[in-house]
Scaffold this active site. Structure first.
Site, PDB file in Angstrom:
ATOM      1  NE  ARG A 184      -4.320 -15.854  -5.434  1.00 28.17           N
ATOM      2  CZ  ARG A 184      -3.759 -15.193  -4.433  1.00 28.17           C
ATOM      3  NH1 ARG A 184      -2.466 -14.943  -4.459  1.00 28.17           N
ATOM      4  NH2 ARG A 184      -4.486 -14.780  -3.424  1.00 28.17           N
ATOM      5  CD  GLN A 187      -5.686  -9.722  -2.141  1.00 26.39           C
ATOM      6  OE1 GLN A 187      -6.297 -10.298  -3.042  1.00 26.39           O
ATOM      7  NE2 GLN A 187      -4.518 -10.138  -1.702  1.00 26.39           N
ATOM      8  NE  ARG A 238      -3.908  -2.278   2.143  1.00 25.32           N
ATOM      9  CZ  ARG A 238      -3.913  -3.597   1.882  1.00 25.32           C
ATOM     10  NH1 ARG A 238      -2.758  -4.234   1.697  1.00 25.32           N
ATOM     11  NH2 ARG A 238      -5.050  -4.260   1.790  1.00 25.32           N
ATOM     12  N   GLY A 269      -0.714 -11.316  -5.270  1.00 22.75           N
ATOM     13  CA  GLY A 269      -2.168 -11.164  -5.416  1.00 22.75           C
ATOM     14  C   GLY A 269      -2.637  -9.779  -4.987  1.00 22.75           C
ATOM     15  CG  ASP A 318      -2.849 -14.064   4.700  1.00 24.68           C
ATOM     16  OD1 ASP A 318      -3.567 -14.670   3.893  1.00 24.68           O
ATOM     17  OD2 ASP A 318      -2.543 -12.864   4.558  1.00 24.68           O
TER      18      ASP A 318
HETATM   19  C1  S3P Z   1      -4.431  -9.014   1.759  1.00 19.19           C
HETATM   20  C2  S3P Z   1      -5.674  -9.483   1.992  1.00 19.19           C
HETATM   21  C3  S3P Z   1      -5.992 -10.908   2.124  1.00 19.19           C
HETATM   22  C4  S3P Z   1      -4.749 -11.729   2.397  1.00 19.19           C
HETATM   23  C5  S3P Z   1      -3.605 -11.356   1.520  1.00 19.19           C
HETATM   24  C6  S3P Z   1      -3.252  -9.894   1.685  1.00 19.19           C
HETATM   25  C7  S3P Z   1      -4.243  -7.561   1.620  1.00 19.19           C
HETATM   26  O1  S3P Z   1      -6.601 -11.330   0.929  1.00 19.19           O
HETATM   27  O2  S3P Z   1      -5.024 -13.109   2.264  1.00 19.19           O
HETATM   28  O3  S3P Z   1      -2.469 -12.145   1.873  1.00 19.19           O
HETATM   29  O4  S3P Z   1      -3.094  -7.088   1.690  1.00 19.19           O
HETATM   30  O5  S3P Z   1      -5.263  -6.859   1.443  1.00 19.19           O
HETATM   31  P1  S3P Z   1      -8.204 -11.173   0.742  1.00 19.19           P
HETATM   32  O6  S3P Z   1      -8.528  -9.818   1.210  1.00 19.19           O
HETATM   33  O7  S3P Z   1      -8.507 -11.340  -0.698  1.00 19.19           O
HETATM   34  O8  S3P Z   1      -8.768 -12.256   1.612  1.00 19.19           O
END
Ligand code: S3P
Length: 434
Positions: free
Chosen positions: A122, A168, A26, A93, A321
């Site tokens: 994904r 996310q 971020r 991701g 996580d």
């Molecule tokens: C994350 C949110 C999570 C987490 C990922 C990091 C983030 O995913 O599993 O490792 O930094 O916003 P999701 O929000 O898709 O569950």
């Protein structure tokens, strides 16, 4: 690369774990969107967060490494440049799902994102749906997988209810909302709120309220520009969790993990492990210990007997996580450990229900998969053996901790997967073993 983790002697001493991965991503993204240079201290030096720095550079940001800190000279909200080739998100991701929020309002410009083999499995439809409602156009392979292209356009504000609890997706929509009059994301259960905190610190109007159903509604308004002088990234609780679990499981251990981020929307694992009977003390959270709008604390852990627990859906996003570690702890606990409402685990870097269950079973665990979680019968210990990381960093680190606490040790197949978040795990353990 394979690595062996033998049964360990007591882990003792104090240590700083790697910087928070979520907050580092971020900081780089919001730094790239800002109008003034942003200084970032303790940016995570790992493969995932290097992918983010490369991505923002390809979009026109300048990243200066001054040793003690990075200086990111951004493009401003509206002026991302178009790279000639696709942006490579690697294995990240979070980068893949957050960056399109910014790209979606780059009017008249198009950006293609791609990544490694695991990223290509994904889904991105979860961000494409709200971004298209706002006015952007997204083209994805088979309608939902990378590579995918974001065609930027003027966006309009929306009210979006998250169909899955995902920070996310929430973050992507909030970033996309920065040039709209108002964009609201509601979630029925809380997920990590680092984006909201950092946007507020950068001067964006952000409001988060509890709704009548016990969920949260977060609204961003028109920000026009972002300014953020300094982000000091705290230690990563998700990385710390591996050493916390090792400290609880390995006989006679006592260790202190310094300056770890303990934002309550990330700290579900600490509450779960305490419920299991472990003694985990956190101090800090006093004024002055806030970094990037995030509370930090020292975490003091010691070896203790533990008992089984149940983790229900509303707790899942707060420990998403760390759930593989809950399975591992369940093997050593007295009684049964149950995790449910965690179907999201199936679309992480690997299908973490299948890989955790197969992996731990191969080490001697009594564990069954459920469609949305797993159930473990504690047997007081774990034999050992081989565990395949399946290219998933959290699986590799899980195998490593399992080895330290096992009877015969664990060979982790594909330990290099840990490069994306915790490259120096083995060195940190060696430092703690007395
Ligand atoms: C994350 C949110 C999570 C987490 C990922 C990091 C983030 O995913 O599993 O490792 O930094 O916003 P999701 O929000 O898709 O569950």
């Amino acid at each position: 690369m394979n690595a062996r983790f033998d049964p360990s002697g007591p882990l003792r001493g104090s240590l700083r774990v790697p910087a928070d991965k979520s907050i580092s991503h971020r900081a780089a993204l919001i730094g790239a969107m800002a109008s003034e240079p942003v200084r970032v201290r303790n940016y995570l030096d790992a493969a995932d967060t290097r992918s983010t720095l490369t991505a923002v550079q390809r979009l026109g940001a300048i990243v200066e490494d001054r040793g003690a800190e990075l200086v990111i000279r951004g493009c401003g909200l509206r002026n991302a440049m178009t790279p000639t080739n696709p942006i490579d998100v690697g294995n990240a991701g979070t980068l893949m799902r957050l960056l399109p929020g910014w790209l979606a309002f780059q009017q008249g410009r198009s950006f293609t994102l791609d990544g490694d083999e695991s990223i290509r499995r994904r889904p991105v439809d979860r961000i494409a749906v709200p971004l298209q409602q706002m006015g952007a156009r997204i083209e994805a392979r088979e309608g939902r997988y990378p590579p995918f292209t974001v065609h930027g356009a003027p966006l309009q504000g929306i009210e979006y209810e998250l169909p899955v609890a995902s920070a996310q997706v929430k973050s992507c929509v909030l970033l996309a909302g920065l040039l709209t009059d108002a964009t609201t994301v509601s979630e029925t259960v809380a997920s990590r709120d680092h984006t909201e905190r950092m946007l507020a610190a950068a001067g964006a109007p952000v409001e988060r309220i509890r709704d009548e159903r016990g969920g949260y509604r977060t609204t961003v308004g028109n920000a026009d520009e972002l300014e953020l002088e300094l982000v000091e990234v705290p230690g990563d609780l998700s990385s710390a969790a591996f050493l916390i679990a090792a400290g609880v499981l390995v006989r006679d251990s006592r260790l202190v993990l310094e300056r770890v981020g303990v934002n309550w929307t990330r700290a579900g694992f600490l509450r779960i492990i305490e419920r299991m009977g472990a003694v985990v003390l956190t101090d800090g959270e006093e004024p002055g210990s806030f970094q990037a709008g995030e509370p930090v604390a020292d975490i003091d852990v010691r070896n203790a007997p533990i008992e089984g627990t149940t983790v229900e859906a509303e707790e899942v996003p707060l420990a998403i996580d760390e759930l593989p570690l809950v399975a591992l702890l369940g093997c050593f606990a007295e009684g049964e450990t149950l995790v449910r409402g965690a179907q999201e685990l199936r679309i992480k870097e690997s299908d973490r229900i299948a890989t955790v269950v197969d992996g731990l079973r191969g080490l001697g665990a009594d564990i069954e998969a459920l469609p949305d979680g797993f159930v473990v019968k504690g047997t007081g210990g774990l034999r050992g053996g081989r565990l395949d990381a399946h290219g998933d960093h959290r699986l590799a680190l899980l195998g490593a901790v399992a080895g330290l606490a096992s009877e015969t040790g664990v060979e982790v197949v594909g330990m290099d997967a840990a490069e994306v978040s915790y490259p120096r795990f083995a060195e940190d353990v060696a430092e703690l073993v007395t």
